[in-house]
Design an enzyme around this catalytic site. Structure first.
Site, PDB file in Angstrom:
ATOM      1  N   ASP A  45       0.838  -1.208   0.000  1.00  0.00           N
ATOM      2  CA  ASP A  45       0.000   0.000   0.000  1.00  0.00           C
ATOM      3  C   ASP A  45       0.870   1.254   0.000  1.00  0.00           C
ATOM      4  OD1 ASP A  45      -3.249   0.247   0.921  1.00  0.00           O
ATOM      5  OD2 ASP A  45      -2.051   2.098   1.033  1.00  0.00           O
ATOM      6  N   TYR A 187     -14.067   7.863 -11.899  1.00  0.00           N
ATOM      7  CA  TYR A 187     -14.193   6.590 -11.175  1.00  0.00           C
ATOM      8  C   TYR A 187     -14.959   5.568 -12.030  1.00  0.00           C
ATOM      9  CZ  TYR A 187     -14.987   3.323  -7.328  1.00  0.00           C
ATOM     10  OH  TYR A 187     -15.012   2.191  -6.528  1.00  0.00           O
ATOM     11  N   LYS A 191     -13.376   2.169 -13.700  1.00  0.00           N
ATOM     12  CA  LYS A 191     -13.908   0.851 -13.320  1.00  0.00           C
ATOM     13  C   LYS A 191     -14.446   0.093 -14.535  1.00  0.00           C
ATOM     14  CE  LYS A 191     -12.808   0.863  -9.023  1.00  0.00           C
ATOM     15  NZ  LYS A 191     -11.748  -0.035  -8.536  1.00  0.00           N
TER      16      LYS A 191
HETATM   17  N1  LIG Z   1     -15.616   0.172  -0.260  1.00  0.00           N
HETATM   18  C1  LIG Z   1     -16.592   0.069  -1.155  1.00  0.00           C
HETATM   19  O1  LIG Z   1     -17.783   0.277  -0.835  1.00  0.00           O
HETATM   20  C2  LIG Z   1     -16.282  -0.345  -2.566  1.00  0.00           C
HETATM   21  C3  LIG Z   1     -17.358  -0.621  -3.426  1.00  0.00           C
HETATM   22  C4  LIG Z   1     -17.082  -0.987  -4.731  1.00  0.00           C
HETATM   23  C5  LIG Z   1     -15.775  -1.092  -5.152  1.00  0.00           C
HETATM   24  N2  LIG Z   1     -14.763  -0.795  -4.300  1.00  0.00           N
HETATM   25  C6  LIG Z   1     -13.388  -0.958  -4.805  1.00  0.00           C
HETATM   26  O2  LIG Z   1     -12.744  -1.903  -3.981  1.00  0.00           O
HETATM   27  C7  LIG Z   1     -11.340  -1.611  -3.915  1.00  0.00           C
HETATM   28  C8  LIG Z   1     -10.932  -1.474  -2.469  1.00  0.00           C
HETATM   29  O3  LIG Z   1     -11.715  -0.464  -1.874  1.00  0.00           O
HETATM   30  P1  LIG Z   1     -11.449   0.021  -0.396  1.00  0.00           P
HETATM   31  O4  LIG Z   1     -12.784   0.212   0.211  1.00  0.00           O
HETATM   32  O5  LIG Z   1     -10.464  -0.863   0.288  1.00  0.00           O
HETATM   33  O6  LIG Z   1     -10.815   1.454  -0.723  1.00  0.00           O
HETATM   34  P2  LIG Z   1      -9.927   2.367   0.242  1.00  0.00           P
HETATM   35  O7  LIG Z   1     -10.009   3.753  -0.305  1.00  0.00           O
HETATM   36  O8  LIG Z   1     -10.313   2.142   1.661  1.00  0.00           O
HETATM   37  O9  LIG Z   1      -8.485   1.770   0.022  1.00  0.00           O
HETATM   38  C9  LIG Z   1      -7.726   2.002  -1.124  1.00  0.00           C
HETATM   39  C10 LIG Z   1      -6.276   1.768  -0.738  1.00  0.00           C
HETATM   40  O10 LIG Z   1      -5.489   2.011  -1.894  1.00  0.00           O
HETATM   41  C11 LIG Z   1      -4.315   2.692  -1.449  1.00  0.00           C
HETATM   42  N3  LIG Z   1      -3.740   3.448  -2.556  1.00  0.00           N
HETATM   43  C12 LIG Z   1      -4.172   4.632  -3.075  1.00  0.00           C
HETATM   44  N4  LIG Z   1      -3.345   5.038  -4.033  1.00  0.00           N
HETATM   45  C13 LIG Z   1      -2.370   4.086  -4.144  1.00  0.00           C
HETATM   46  C14 LIG Z   1      -1.211   3.952  -4.966  1.00  0.00           C
HETATM   47  N5  LIG Z   1      -0.877   4.885  -5.863  1.00  0.00           N
HETATM   48  N6  LIG Z   1      -0.442   2.861  -4.800  1.00  0.00           N
HETATM   49  C15 LIG Z   1      -0.763   1.908  -3.879  1.00  0.00           C
HETATM   50  N7  LIG Z   1      -1.829   1.996  -3.062  1.00  0.00           N
HETATM   51  C16 LIG Z   1      -2.619   3.076  -3.205  1.00  0.00           C
HETATM   52  C17 LIG Z   1      -4.790   3.599  -0.323  1.00  0.00           C
HETATM   53  O11 LIG Z   1      -3.704   3.975   0.518  1.00  0.00           O
HETATM   54  C18 LIG Z   1      -5.799   2.712   0.379  1.00  0.00           C
HETATM   55  O12 LIG Z   1      -5.230   1.968   1.438  1.00  0.00           O
HETATM   56  C19 LIG Z   1     -11.144  -0.330  -4.728  1.00  0.00           C
HETATM   57  O13 LIG Z   1     -10.718  -0.675  -6.016  1.00  0.00           O
HETATM   58  C20 LIG Z   1     -12.531   0.279  -4.769  1.00  0.00           C
HETATM   59  O14 LIG Z   1     -12.706   1.105  -5.874  1.00  0.00           O
HETATM   60  C21 LIG Z   1     -14.987  -0.439  -3.015  1.00  0.00           C
END
Ligand SMILES: NC(=O)c1ccc[n+]([C@@H]2O[C@H](COP(=O)([O-])OP(=O)(O)OC[C@H]3O[C@@H](n4cnc5c(N)ncnc54)[C@H](O)[C@@H]3O)[C@@H](O)[C@H]2O)c1
Length: 276
Positions: A45, A187, A191
Site C-alpha cells: 500500500d 471513477y 472501473k
Molecule cells: N468500499 C466500497 O464500498 C467499494 C465498493 C465498490 C468497489 N470498491 C473498490 O474496492 C477496492 C478497495 O476499496 P477500499 O474500500 O479498500 O478502498 P480504500 O479507499 O479504503 O483503500 C484504497 C487503498 O489504496 C491505497 N492506494 C491509493 N493510491 C495508491 C497507490 N498509488 N499505490 C498503492 N496503493 C494506493 C490507499 O492507501 C488505500 O489503502 C477499490 O478498487 C474500490 O474502488 C470499493
C-alpha cells in the site's frame, strides 16, 4: 486416504498473495480472508504505516503477512514489491489489484472528495484517478506476470465497482455543508476499463494457466450518514448496503481453485443493485 471435498478447493495453503491497496477498507478484508485460507500475504500500500499495522495485526493472529510500501503508478515500485515477495515467500501465486482512488461518502472522507460537478471537473483530478485506478493496475500486473509465467500458473483478481457497470445515480448523494457531492466520472470510466483490462489479459494469457477475473462489490457500509445509507439501500434488492465481511468469500472463490473454470469474467456481489 481421506476423500478430498469441495472445501479443499478453497485452500491457499503454501500460496502467496500480493494485494495492492491491502491497507484499505476492503483491502484489509481481502488480505485477512486469503490469510485465513492459508496464504502468505503481502499487504502492499501507498500508506506504509497502515500496511504495517495491518500486517502486524494479521501476524499476531497467527497468519503469515508482511507489509510493503507500494505506489502502483511507479513501475519500479511495483517491480520492487514483487521482488520482495519472491524473496520472502518464493512465489507470487495470486495478485489482487485493489488499490484505487475511491471517493467515499463515509464520515472519514466527507469534505475530501472533489466537490465539483462534471462541468467543472478538473483534468488534473481526472488524470490522477485514471493513473491510479487503471494505469496502476496495468503496472502492478505487468510487474507480477513474469513470476507467474515462470511458475506456470497464476491468478489475478481486479477490483471493479457497480459504477463500472451502471452510471451513478447522483440523487442518492446528500448535500453536505450546502454543497451537493457528485460521484466523479473518472471513477466510473476507470472501473469500466477494469473489465476491459480483465478480459484482455485473460485472453492474452490463453494457454498459460493464468486466470484473470474481476470482482464487483456493491457499496460497503462504513458508518455512512443515514440519508445516504437509506438512499443506497432503496436501490438494492436486498434493501441494504453490504456488510464489510460480505466480499470475503467471493474473493477467496476467485483466488482459489474453487473457480478453476472461470477466466475473463466478473463476479458481481451487489445485493441486486445492478439487477434492478
Ligand atoms: N468500499 C466500497 O464500498 C467499494 C465498493 C465498490 C468497489 N470498491 C473498490 O474496492 C477496492 C478497495 O476499496 P477500499 O474500500 O479498500 O478502498 P480504500 O479507499 O479504503 O483503500 C484504497 C487503498 O489504496 C491505497 N492506494 C491509493 N493510491 C495508491 C497507490 N498509488 N499505490 C498503492 N496503493 C494506493 C490507499 O492507501 C488505500 O489503502 C477499490 O478498487 C474500490 O474502488 C470499493
Amino acid at each position: 486416504m481421506t476423500e478430498k471435498t469441495v472445501l479443499d478447493k478453497f485452500s491457499l495453503q503454501g500460496k502467496t498473495a500480493l494485494v495492492t491497496g491491502g491497507a484499505g477498507l476492503l483491502g484489509k478484508r481481502f488480505t485477512l480472508a486469503l490469510a485465513q485460507a492459508g496464504a502468505n500475504v503481502m499487504v502492499a500500500d501507498l500508506n506504509l504505516d497502515a500496511a504495517q499495522a495491518h500486517a502486524e495485526a494479521l501476524t499476531q493472529k497467527g497468519y503469515r503477512a508482511h507489509a510493503a510500501m507500494l505506489n502502483v503508478t511507479e513501475p519500479e515500485s511495483c517491480k520492487q514489491v514483487v521482488a520482495d515477495s519472491l524473496k520472502l515467500y518464493g512465489s507470487v501465486d495470486v495478485l489482487v489489484n485493489s488499490a484505487a482512488m475511491d471517493p467515499k461518502f463515509d464520515p472519514q472522507n466527507l469534505g475530501k472528495q472533489n466537490k465539483n460537478a462534471f462541468e467543472h471537473y478538473s483534468p488534473e483530478a481526472w488524470r490522477f484517478t485514471l493513473d491510479i485506478n487503471l494505469t496502476g493496475m496495468f503496472l502492478a500486473t505487468q510487474a507480477t506476470v513474469p513470476a507467474m509465467l515462470d511458475a506456470g500458473r497464476g491468478v489475478i483478481v481486479n477490483i471493479c465497482s457497480t459504477y463500472g457497470l451502471n452510471g451513478p445515480d447522483q440523487r442518492i448523494y446528500p448535500e453536505v455543508d450546502g454543497q451537493v457531492l457528485y460521484k466523479p466520472g473518472d471513477y466510473s470510466v476507470a472501473k469500466a476499463g477494469v473489465l476491459g483490462f480483465t478480459r484482455y489479459l485473460a485472453a492474452y494469457y490463453a494457454g498459460k494457466n493464468i486466470r484473470v477475473n474481476a470482482l464487483t462489490p456493491g457499496g460497503v457500509f462504513n458508518n455512512h450518514n443515514q440519508t445516504f445509507a437509506d438512499n443506497y439501500a432503496a436501490k438494492t434488492i436486498m434493501g441494504r448496503m453490504a456488510r464489510i465481511d460480505e466480499m470475503d468469500a467471493a474473493m477467496l472463490f476467485l483466488c482459489s481453485d474453487a473457480s478453476s473454470y472461470m477466466t475473463g469474467s466478473n463476479l458481481v456481489v451487489d445485493g441486486g443493485w445492478t439487477a434492478w
